[in-house]
Design a protein around this motif. Structure first.
Motif, short mmCIF file in Angstrom:
data_model
loop_
_atom_site.label_atom_id
_atom_site.label_comp_id
_atom_site.label_asym_id
_atom_site.label_seq_id
_atom_site.Cartn_x
_atom_site.Cartn_y
_atom_site.Cartn_z
N THR A 50 0.83 -1.21 0.00
CA THR A 50 0.00 0.00 0.00
C THR A 50 0.87 1.25 0.00
OG1 THR A 50 -1.68 -1.20 1.23
CG2 THR A 50 -1.86 1.20 1.21
N ARG A 53 2.52 1.54 -3.50
CA ARG A 53 1.58 2.09 -4.49
C ARG A 53 1.35 3.57 -4.27
NH1 ARG A 53 -0.78 -2.92 -3.69
NH2 ARG A 53 -2.26 -2.11 -2.18
N SER A 54 1.25 3.99 -3.02
CA SER A 54 1.04 5.42 -2.72
C SER A 54 2.22 6.26 -3.17
CB SER A 54 0.80 5.63 -1.22
OG SER A 54 -0.37 5.00 -0.82
N LEU A 56 4.46 5.51 -5.48
CA LEU A 56 4.52 5.50 -6.94
C LEU A 56 3.43 6.39 -7.54
CD1 LEU A 56 5.32 1.75 -7.54
CD2 LEU A 56 6.86 3.69 -7.95
N ALA A 57 2.24 6.35 -6.97
CA ALA A 57 1.15 7.21 -7.46
C ALA A 57 1.51 8.67 -7.27
CB ALA A 57 -0.15 6.87 -6.74
N TRP A 58 2.19 8.99 -6.16
CA TRP A 58 2.63 10.37 -5.95
C TRP A 58 3.60 10.77 -7.05
CZ3 TRP A 58 7.12 13.03 -5.45
CH2 TRP A 58 7.00 14.35 -5.03
N TRP A 59 4.51 9.87 -7.41
CA TRP A 59 5.46 10.18 -8.48
C TRP A 59 4.76 10.35 -9.83
CZ3 TRP A 59 9.85 12.41 -8.54
CH2 TRP A 59 10.69 12.33 -7.44
N VAL A 60 3.72 9.58 -10.08
CA VAL A 60 2.95 9.78 -11.31
C VAL A 60 2.41 11.20 -11.33
CG1 VAL A 60 0.87 9.13 -12.59
CG2 VAL A 60 2.34 7.36 -11.63
N ASP A 61 1.78 11.62 -10.23
CA ASP A 61 1.24 12.99 -10.15
C ASP A 61 2.34 14.03 -10.33
OD1 ASP A 61 -1.26 11.92 -9.68
OD2 ASP A 61 -1.18 12.23 -7.50
N ALA A 96 2.92 4.74 -13.88
CA ALA A 96 1.54 4.31 -13.62
C ALA A 96 1.41 2.80 -13.81
CB ALA A 96 0.58 5.07 -14.54
N VAL A 99 2.57 1.21 -10.68
CA VAL A 99 1.54 1.29 -9.62
C VAL A 99 0.58 0.13 -9.79
CG1 VAL A 99 -0.38 2.64 -8.68
CG2 VAL A 99 1.71 3.81 -9.40
N ASP A 100 0.15 -0.12 -11.01
CA ASP A 100 -0.78 -1.22 -11.27
C ASP A 100 -0.16 -2.58 -10.96
OD1 ASP A 100 -2.63 0.65 -12.09
OD2 ASP A 100 -2.20 0.38 -14.21
#
Length: 102
Positions: A50, A53-54, A56-61, A96, A99-100
């Motif tokens: 978790t 993923r968080s 990595l999602a921050w890095w996507v943003d 992304a 993340v998946d």
């Protein structure tokens, strides 16, 4: 500088690679190397999926923001200065996918 040192400490062979990098390309190579290190740590160095993923999602943003010229993180700002928006967009899509996969 701190981010670069962490990357070089983790990947000491990159100090040698930098000797062969043209000076004009050095900022881009460093920014990409540091980003790769940070993404690797987030994707594979975290015990909690978790949290991974968080992060990595921050890095996507952050990469999406970088492509628009609104980067907040020093590494993302350096990357935005060295890589064009389509290239950063491609990086964001690749992250992304990470993340998946987590």
């Amino acid at each position: 500088a701190t981010w670069v040192e962490q990357w070089l400490d983790a990947r000491p062979e990159m100090r040698l690679v930098e000797l062969y990098c043209r000076p004009a390309r050095s900022p881009r190579a460093r920014a990409l190397g540091v980003l790769e290190h940070m993404l690797r740590e987030a994707a594979f160095g975290m015990r909690e999926p978790t949290i991974a993923r968080s992060k990595l999602a921050w890095w996507v943003d952050e990469l999406v923001a970088s492509a628009r010229g609104a980067a907040r993180h020093p590494v993302a700002r350096e990357l935005a200065a060295a890589v064009d928006a389509p290239g950063i967009g491609a990086l964001a899509r690749a992250v992304a996918d990470l993340v998946d996969a987590c």
